[in-house]
Write a protein that holds these residues in place. Structure first.
Motif, PDB file in Angstrom:
ATOM      1  N   GLU A 120      39.835  57.204  14.352  1.00 51.01           N
ATOM      2  CA  GLU A 120      40.424  56.132  13.544  1.00 51.01           C
ATOM      3  C   GLU A 120      41.908  56.375  13.346  1.00 51.01           C
ATOM      4  O   GLU A 120      42.342  57.511  13.095  1.00 51.01           O
ATOM      5  CB  GLU A 120      39.717  56.046  12.198  1.00 51.01           C
ATOM      6  N   VAL A 121      42.682  55.323  13.460  1.00 51.49           N
ATOM      7  CA  VAL A 121      44.111  55.402  13.169  1.00 51.49           C
ATOM      8  C   VAL A 121      44.302  55.307  11.661  1.00 51.49           C
ATOM      9  O   VAL A 121      43.823  54.364  11.022  1.00 51.49           O
ATOM     10  CB  VAL A 121      44.886  54.277  13.885  1.00 51.49           C
ATOM     11  N   THR A 122      44.985  56.282  11.104  1.00 53.55           N
ATOM     12  CA  THR A 122      45.256  56.270   9.666  1.00 53.55           C
ATOM     13  C   THR A 122      46.628  55.697   9.348  1.00 53.55           C
ATOM     14  O   THR A 122      46.858  55.205   8.246  1.00 53.55           O
ATOM     15  CB  THR A 122      45.147  57.689   9.093  1.00 53.55           C
ATOM     16  N   GLY A 123      47.544  55.780  10.317  1.00 58.31           N
ATOM     17  CA  GLY A 123      48.873  55.250  10.075  1.00 58.31           C
ATOM     18  C   GLY A 123      49.743  55.351  11.306  1.00 58.31           C
ATOM     19  O   GLY A 123      49.396  55.996  12.300  1.00 58.31           O
ATOM     20  N   ALA A 124      50.902  54.679  11.239  1.00 63.91           N
ATOM     21  CA  ALA A 124      51.891  54.734  12.310  1.00 63.91           C
ATOM     22  C   ALA A 124      53.272  54.650  11.679  1.00 63.91           C
ATOM     23  O   ALA A 124      53.515  53.791  10.822  1.00 63.91           O
ATOM     24  CB  ALA A 124      51.672  53.599  13.311  1.00 63.91           C
ATOM     25  N   SER A 165      49.117  58.327  13.830  1.00 65.16           N
ATOM     26  CA  SER A 165      48.273  59.406  13.299  1.00 65.16           C
ATOM     27  C   SER A 165      46.810  58.988  13.325  1.00 65.16           C
ATOM     28  O   SER A 165      46.466  57.866  12.944  1.00 65.16           O
ATOM     29  CB  SER A 165      48.692  59.751  11.873  1.00 65.16           C
ATOM     30  N   THR A 166      45.942  59.921  13.745  1.00 66.24           N
ATOM     31  CA  THR A 166      44.517  59.624  13.869  1.00 66.24           C
ATOM     32  C   THR A 166      43.676  60.744  13.283  1.00 66.24           C
ATOM     33  O   THR A 166      44.152  61.866  13.074  1.00 66.24           O
ATOM     34  CB  THR A 166      44.115  59.454  15.351  1.00 66.24           C
ATOM     35  N   ILE A 167      42.423  60.408  13.028  1.00 62.04           N
ATOM     36  CA  ILE A 167      41.435  61.402  12.614  1.00 62.04           C
ATOM     37  C   ILE A 167      40.119  61.043  13.289  1.00 62.04           C
ATOM     38  O   ILE A 167      39.722  59.875  13.308  1.00 62.04           O
ATOM     39  CB  ILE A 167      41.293  61.472  11.081  1.00 62.04           C
ATOM     40  N   ASN A 168      39.454  62.037  13.875  1.00 61.57           N
ATOM     41  CA  ASN A 168      38.204  61.725  14.569  1.00 61.57           C
ATOM     42  C   ASN A 168      37.007  61.989  13.669  1.00 61.57           C
ATOM     43  O   ASN A 168      37.147  62.395  12.515  1.00 61.57           O
ATOM     44  CB  ASN A 168      38.104  62.476  15.900  1.00 61.57           C
ATOM     45  N   GLN A 169      35.800  61.780  14.218  1.00 58.25           N
ATOM     46  CA  GLN A 169      34.587  61.881  13.407  1.00 58.25           C
ATOM     47  C   GLN A 169      34.333  63.294  12.885  1.00 58.25           C
ATOM     48  O   GLN A 169      33.587  63.487  11.920  1.00 58.25           O
ATOM     49  CB  GLN A 169      33.386  61.425  14.232  1.00 58.25           C
ATOM     50  N   ASP A 170      34.969  64.283  13.502  1.00 56.11           N
ATOM     51  CA  ASP A 170      34.812  65.669  13.055  1.00 56.11           C
ATOM     52  C   ASP A 170      35.901  66.092  12.078  1.00 56.11           C
ATOM     53  O   ASP A 170      35.972  67.258  11.694  1.00 56.11           O
ATOM     54  CB  ASP A 170      34.814  66.608  14.264  1.00 56.11           C
ATOM     55  N   TRP A 201      44.800  46.780   7.198  1.00 55.48           N
ATOM     56  CA  TRP A 201      44.287  47.668   6.160  1.00 55.48           C
ATOM     57  C   TRP A 201      43.069  48.422   6.683  1.00 55.48           C
ATOM     58  O   TRP A 201      42.270  47.877   7.441  1.00 55.48           O
ATOM     59  CB  TRP A 201      43.916  46.818   4.933  1.00 55.48           C
ATOM     60  N   PRO A 202      42.894  49.702   6.333  1.00 47.81           N
ATOM     61  CA  PRO A 202      43.664  50.511   5.381  1.00 47.81           C
ATOM     62  C   PRO A 202      44.744  51.371   6.026  1.00 47.81           C
ATOM     63  O   PRO A 202      45.221  52.330   5.418  1.00 47.81           O
ATOM     64  CB  PRO A 202      42.575  51.394   4.771  1.00 47.81           C
ATOM     65  N   MET A 203      45.153  51.058   7.254  1.00 48.97           N
ATOM     66  CA  MET A 203      46.219  51.836   7.899  1.00 48.97           C
ATOM     67  C   MET A 203      47.544  51.653   7.152  1.00 48.97           C
ATOM     68  O   MET A 203      47.799  50.600   6.578  1.00 48.97           O
ATOM     69  CB  MET A 203      46.397  51.390   9.350  1.00 48.97           C
ATOM     70  N   GLU A 204      48.370  52.662   7.211  1.00 54.98           N
ATOM     71  CA  GLU A 204      49.717  52.572   6.641  1.00 54.98           C
ATOM     72  C   GLU A 204      50.705  52.521   7.795  1.00 54.98           C
ATOM     73  O   GLU A 204      50.877  53.498   8.527  1.00 54.98           O
ATOM     74  CB  GLU A 204      50.021  53.759   5.729  1.00 54.98           C
ATOM     75  N   LYS A 225      61.300  50.403  10.192  1.00 50.17           N
ATOM     76  CA  LYS A 225      62.673  50.849   9.943  1.00 50.17           C
ATOM     77  C   LYS A 225      62.888  51.124   8.453  1.00 50.17           C
ATOM     78  O   LYS A 225      62.325  50.441   7.598  1.00 50.17           O
ATOM     79  CB  LYS A 225      63.655  49.771  10.420  1.00 50.17           C
ATOM     80  N   ASN A 226      63.702  52.136   8.181  1.00 52.49           N
ATOM     81  CA  ASN A 226      64.019  52.525   6.800  1.00 52.49           C
ATOM     82  C   ASN A 226      62.768  52.855   5.986  1.00 52.49           C
ATOM     83  O   ASN A 226      62.795  52.806   4.749  1.00 52.49           O
ATOM     84  CB  ASN A 226      64.811  51.415   6.096  1.00 52.49           C
ATOM     85  N   GLY A 227      61.683  53.169   6.678  1.00 54.22           N
ATOM     86  CA  GLY A 227      60.455  53.575   5.992  1.00 54.22           C
ATOM     87  C   GLY A 227      59.705  52.448   5.319  1.00 54.22           C
ATOM     88  O   GLY A 227      58.763  52.698   4.560  1.00 54.22           O
ATOM     89  N   VAL A 228      60.081  51.190   5.599  1.00 52.03           N
ATOM     90  CA  VAL A 228      59.416  50.074   4.925  1.00 52.03           C
ATOM     91  C   VAL A 228      57.958  50.003   5.351  1.00 52.03           C
ATOM     92  O   VAL A 228      57.626  50.136   6.533  1.00 52.03           O
ATOM     93  CB  VAL A 228      60.140  48.743   5.224  1.00 52.03           C
ATOM     94  N   ALA A 229      57.087  49.824   4.374  1.00 52.86           N
ATOM     95  CA  ALA A 229      55.656  49.691   4.655  1.00 52.86           C
ATOM     96  C   ALA A 229      55.355  48.238   5.012  1.00 52.86           C
ATOM     97  O   ALA A 229      55.799  47.312   4.315  1.00 52.86           O
ATOM     98  CB  ALA A 229      54.833  50.124   3.451  1.00 52.86           C
ATOM     99  N   LEU A 230      54.622  48.042   6.077  1.00 56.68           N
ATOM    100  CA  LEU A 230      54.285  46.685   6.506  1.00 56.68           C
ATOM    101  C   LEU A 230      53.528  45.933   5.419  1.00 56.68           C
ATOM    102  O   LEU A 230      53.765  44.742   5.188  1.00 56.68           O
ATOM    103  CB  LEU A 230      53.457  46.738   7.792  1.00 56.68           C
TER     104      LEU A 230
END
Length: 646
Positions: free
Chosen positions: A242-246, A258-263, A503-506, A510-515
């Motif tokens: 799963e992608v947690t953020g980009a 950034s990702t995290i797998n089932q383990d 959602w729930p990805m972050e 640019k400039n760190g703005v969150a989508l």
């Protein structure tokens, strides 16, 4: 169409086999194939012809006598084609193809629609949407541009196919164990597609194998798995991850995904471009109900089906009467002890007698063997759902019957839908009152029915409660009027987090703005694809690209995929590191988007609640222009719409 590299068709069956198959043929489609086999266009001027066209009506309202006459002629044509070595004559001219289109649907297909339909049909065997770039972009540039695709559903598989075709290295991150997206996740009893399957498939991968006209979940998932297998795409997929953020880095012009797998193992992927293919219907939405955690029985959401839930012989409560419940309730009503269905808002529906029908073996034979039959059948499905209903969704402010319709065409639709519902309900006036919507038709998702929904509601063991739920108790459900309904099982058919895109990805640009912060309550993207402050970030099935009056999401997806590939090509040809939608371009687009929606039914005063709307009543999910506009606007990427930076 040219005579270069014409597709090859082989027919070896005996006359008796062919004759039996023709009994199941779509006769108007068969006539188009006859022209390709014989080169004889006199059919277009004869008395045997379709009388009209309608959604899910494949015989053109032709009489049985006329259909039999065509079959007899067709047998002679097919026999001659077979015995002549299956050699195709020179292909019809473009002018003739246009005449064939008009003939097939018994109306004039406007000239400006012909290029789109020719592209969709691929009669010359070539894929005009192909992104095999040849020498347009040097191989070294392609190989240096890495892409991460988020999601392996319909859009993700499509993106993978086009990226591989263009020679762009890519990785697809998919949270499930396999591809298919919504067709992997939605496994509730009765789940099936509501677009005819011979249209709901990729233009480059048409299929004649479908066992039903509107296939069920397992067959749909298998189709996407087969596409991946056929084109060697599997090695690019990372499943159970799963992608947690980009996060975008301005100094390098790269994205870190950034990702995290089932383990629980975390991993980062560096990418030049990111394609979000997560769609709008991938996160189930549970209602915010008091006591929802106190229920002592079994429960699940329809989109997160729990196979351990045993409804057979039990008292079952179904909360919701949208598309999922519409399929689920008839599928299990005969096996439950009792069923209570809670309806906050009644759905409009229209008749589709073949909704649950199997595709006859003869029809499959025609699709597999007859020249261009598959392509013309696709056109026959597409055209009635292509912009014909567009005028029904515009509000006429002077229309006197605003309580039930919004214009003259919409009034006709109201009576057609109401008459169908009444014919199903019969003399049960109480049930008719419950199942008749209190808003104009087309204002919410319109469902299609073969009689099974209302037949289920008329069962002795089923009760329809025309109100929402106030709270859940340990033993059951309490409706808005305070009545208690005991339940052993609760099924929440309450839809998805459709207004929480990505959602729930972050996602940070640019400039760190969150989508999520930039979007707030109104997610929006230029053409539904690109967003200012997020260079090299693309959406498929993004904000404002859903459909509510026709078409197919696969068609939309193919338009979006081509546009994204055109963007990447434009960027690489310019030698740019990044490509970002200009704020002024986005602002102008969104201004037109909002102005148009304000005139349409989905923001009409009669629509009190709809998943198309945000909390302010503004529609953010739907494409407000015609289907042909989607095709036109996404054919090419205009470099002037973007800031290209090295």
């Amino acid at each position: 169409m040219t005579d270069r590299d014409l597709p090859r068709f082989d027919i070896t069956d005996e006359d008796a086999v062919i004759e039996r198959a023709l009994e199941d043929a779509s006769i108007p489609t068969l006539m188009m194939s006859m022209i390709h086999m014989s080169g004889d266009t006199s059919l277009l001027d004869g008395a045997l012809r379709p009388a009209g066209v309608f959604i899910n009506e494949y015989q053109g309202f032709m009489s049985e006598e006329d259909k039999a006459a065509v079959r007899a002629k067709a047998l002679d044509v097919i026999r001659a084609f077979r015995d002549g070595g299956c050699q195709l004559p020179p292909p019809p001219s473009r002018e003739t193809i246009h005449r064939m289109m008009n003939f097939l649907v018994a109306q004039d297909v406007p000239e400006d629609y012909v290029p789109m339909m020719l592209e969709e049909m691929e009669l010359d065997g070539e894929d005009p949407r192909s992104d095999a770039w040849g020498e347009e972009v040097p191989v070294a540039q392609r190989e240096a541009h890495r892409v991460v695709v988020i999601g392996g559903g319909m859009s993700g598989v499509l993106a993978a196919y086009r990226l591989q075709e263009a020679g762009i290295p890519f990785t697809v991150i998919e949270k499930n164990p396999s591809v298919g997206g919504t067709w992997f996740e939605n496994r509730y009893p009765g789940v099936r597609v509501d677009v005819g399957n011979h249209l709901y498939c990729y233009s480059f991968e048409p299929a004649h194998h479908w066992s039903e006209y509107f296939s069920q979940q397992q067959e749909l998932q298998q189709y996407f798995e087969k596409v991946v297998s056929n084109h060697g795409l599997a090695e690019h997929f990372r499943f159970n991850t799963e992608v947690t953020g980009a996060v975008y880095d301005e100094a390098s012009g790269l994205w870190t995904v950034s990702t995290i797998n089932q383990d629980g193992v975390k991993e980062d992927y560096l990418a030049n471009s990111v394609i979000s293919a997560v769609g709008q219907v991938n996160r189930p939405k549970l209602p915010d109900l008091e006591g929802i955690d106190t229920f002592a029985g079994q429960w699940c959401h329809s989109a997160a089906w729990d196979d351990s839930v045993d409804w057979r012989g039990k008292n079952v409560a179904v909360i919701g009467t949208g598309a999922s419940a519409f399929q689920l309730v008839p599928a299990i009503a005969g096996e439950v002890g009792s069923m209570t269905v809670f309806q906050r808002s009644a759905p409009w529906m229209f008749e589709n007698p073949i909704y649950h029908e199997k595709v006859p073996e003869g029809k499959k034979w025609c699709l597999e063997h007859l020249p261009f039959y598959t392509r013309w059948f696709r056109f026959l499905l597409f055209w009635p759902a292509c912009d014909g209903a567009y005028e029904t969704v515009f509000v006429d402010p002077d229309w006197p019957h605003q309580e039930r319709s919004i214009n003259e065409m919409n009034e006709f639709t109201y009576h057609m839908f109401f008459d169908y519902i009444k014919s199903q309900v019969g003399d049960d006036e109480a049930l008719l009152a419950k199942v008749t919507p209190d808003y104009a038709p087309m204002g919410k998702r319109t469902l299609q029915d073969n009689g099974s929904w209302l037949a289920a509601l008329k069962r002795d063991n089923v009760e329809l409660v025309p109100q929402g739920v106030s709270r859940i108790t340990e033993q059951g459900v309490i409706s808005e009027d305070g009545s208690f309904y005991a339940a052993d099982v609760i099924i929440y058919a309450t839809g998805f987090e459709t207004d929480r895109f990505l959602w729930p990805m972050e996602i940070r640009g640019k400039n760190g703005v969150a989508l999520a912060d930039q979007w707030g309550n109104e997610p929006a993207a230029y053409l539904g694809v690109t967003v200012p402050n997020f260079p090299n970030f693309y959406c498929m099935f993004g904000p404002g690209t859903n459909l509510a009056f026709g078409g197919s999401l696969i068609f939309n997806g193919e338009c979006q995929a081509r546009y994204i590939m055109e963007c990447i090509k434009t960027q690489l040809q310019a030698g740019a590191a990044t490509m970002e939608c200009k704020q002024s371009v986005f602002d102008d687009y969104y201004k037109r988007f909002r102005e148009l929606h304000a005139k349409m039914i989905w923001e009409h005063d009669s629509i009190k609640t709809s998943y198309y709307q945000n909390d302010d009543g503004k529609v953010t999910l739907l494409w407000p222009w015609k289907i042909i506009d989607m095709w036109r606007l996404t054919k090419e990427a205009n470099a002037d719409d973007y800031n290209l930076a090295s």
